[in-house]
Scaffold this active site. Structure first.
Site, short mmCIF file in Angstrom:
data_model
loop_
_atom_site.label_atom_id
_atom_site.label_comp_id
_atom_site.label_asym_id
_atom_site.label_seq_id
_atom_site.Cartn_x
_atom_site.Cartn_y
_atom_site.Cartn_z
N HIS A 118 6.65 9.42 -1.48
CA HIS A 118 5.81 8.23 -1.72
C HIS A 118 4.68 8.12 -0.70
O HIS A 118 4.76 8.65 0.42
CB HIS A 118 6.66 6.96 -1.69
CG HIS A 118 7.27 6.70 -0.34
ND1 HIS A 118 6.58 6.17 0.72
CD2 HIS A 118 8.54 6.92 0.12
CE1 HIS A 118 7.36 6.06 1.76
NE2 HIS A 118 8.55 6.52 1.43
N GLU A 141 16.21 6.28 -1.07
CA GLU A 141 16.22 6.63 0.35
C GLU A 141 17.61 6.40 0.96
O GLU A 141 18.45 5.70 0.39
CB GLU A 141 15.18 5.78 1.09
CG GLU A 141 15.00 6.06 2.58
CD GLU A 141 14.59 7.50 2.89
OE1 GLU A 141 15.37 8.42 2.54
OE2 GLU A 141 13.53 7.69 3.51
#
Length: 326
Positions: free
Chosen positions: A118, A222
């Site tokens: 990202h 994550e």
């Protein structure tokens, strides 16, 4: 005396609630981590095809997007029949070679992952401001400060520009380098990844048989716990912001994995990524886009034996993977 006993009972009730919550959350985390023991597939990365495989490892180097995704200029055993005069692009010849490998065996298949980290998030900005040590010790546990909020962090302006560059990269790669568009798009449920994949692939001329419809996967998120930036939004919130996207079955309404006092271990992370890889190995797609995070990418690399090359924010690293069933 009566008030004292009441306060003691209340405190005990709060403590017991916390213990029960911790036990249930830990059990859920361990269940995710242990699912890899039921693998139907064995995955390993195939070296010798992309420049990223040869790059330095560790935090001193950050991998960036390379022209044509860094596919090495080399020949394939299928070239003499497919392109005897070397008139086709490197990606066309590589694609033909991969298709040849996949026709050769029903037990072994090969896939190409486009792995995107990202773009820069608000949590990254705060860590840059205060330094890694102070971020880990204090700020990462808060929802934000006086000027910004980083719980389930969004992209910064810089992060948006990074992924707008990725859109331009893809547009050129598809049209000039003959890089094949993804057949499938998987993404972490955290906001910075949802924003990244949306911006990266919006307004591109994609084939009708390869529509842009991301699949949101809990196991691609994550490393979670303690840091509020790793706590996801509710299912309802995600669905309202990204209508038409597929949210995997069993995706809980609230975040049942994130815990304020316990962080997922690196071993649990690796096993979770093994579970994710085993899951998507059942997908018949060959070219697959993954949008995720730095820790998750490193966990994925460890799971399949790839060198520990750290990706930079807002960049793409390709991966050629062998998938063996049975």
């Amino acid at each position: 005396m009566g008030i004292g006993w009441q306060n003691a009972v209340i405190a005990l009730g709060i403590a017991l609630t916390a213990v029960i919550y911790l036990h249930l959350s830990t059990a859920h985390t361990q269940k995710l981590a242990q699912e890899h023991t039921n693998q139907m597939y064995h995955l390993s990365y195939v070296p010798g095809f992309f420049k990223h495989d040869q790059q330095p490892t560790g935090p001193g180097f950050r991998a960036k997007t390379l022209p044509a995704l860094g596919l090495l200029d080399r020949t394939y055993e299928t070239d003499p029949d497919f392109d005897p005069h070397r008139e086709k692009s490197q990606w066309e010849r590589f694609g033909n070679y991969v298709a040849h490998l996949n026709r050769a065996s029903s037990k072994v298949q090969y896939k190409v992952f486009y792995i995107t980290r990202h773009g820069k998030g608000l949590h990254n900005v705060k860590e840059d401001e205060v330094g890694r040590a102070e971020w880990e010790a204090y700020w990462s546990r808060l929802d934000g400060d006086a000027t910004k909020e980083w719980i389930d962090a969004r992209l910064t302006e810089q992060g948006v520009k990074q992924v707008e560059y990725l859109r331009d990269f893809w547009r050129h790669a598809f049209s000039h380098s003959q890089v094949p568009p993804p057949e499938r798009y998987y993404t972490s449920p955290l906001t910075r990844c949802l924003e990244t994949v949306q911006i990266s692939f919006t307004d591109l001329d994609l084939p009708e048989n390869r529509p842009f419809r991301p699949i949101i996967k809990e196991t691609l998120r994550e490393r979670f716990g303690v840091h509020t930036c790793t706590k996801r939004s509710t299912r309802a919130s995600i669905a309202s912001r990204y209508p038409g996207w597929e949210i995997e079955p069993g995706f809980a309404e609230s975040d049942e994995l994130w815990q304020p006092a316990r962080r997922e271990t690196e071993e649990e992370l690796k096993n979770r990524l093994l579970s994710f890889l085993n899951d998507i190995s059942q997908d018949h797609a060959t070219i697959i886009s993954l949008t995720t995070h730095s820790w998750a990418i490193r966990g994925l690399y460890e799971a399949i034996g790839h060198p520990n090359v750290w990706p930079d924010a807002g960049h793409i690293t390709p991966l050629f993977v062998r998938v063996e069933s049975g």
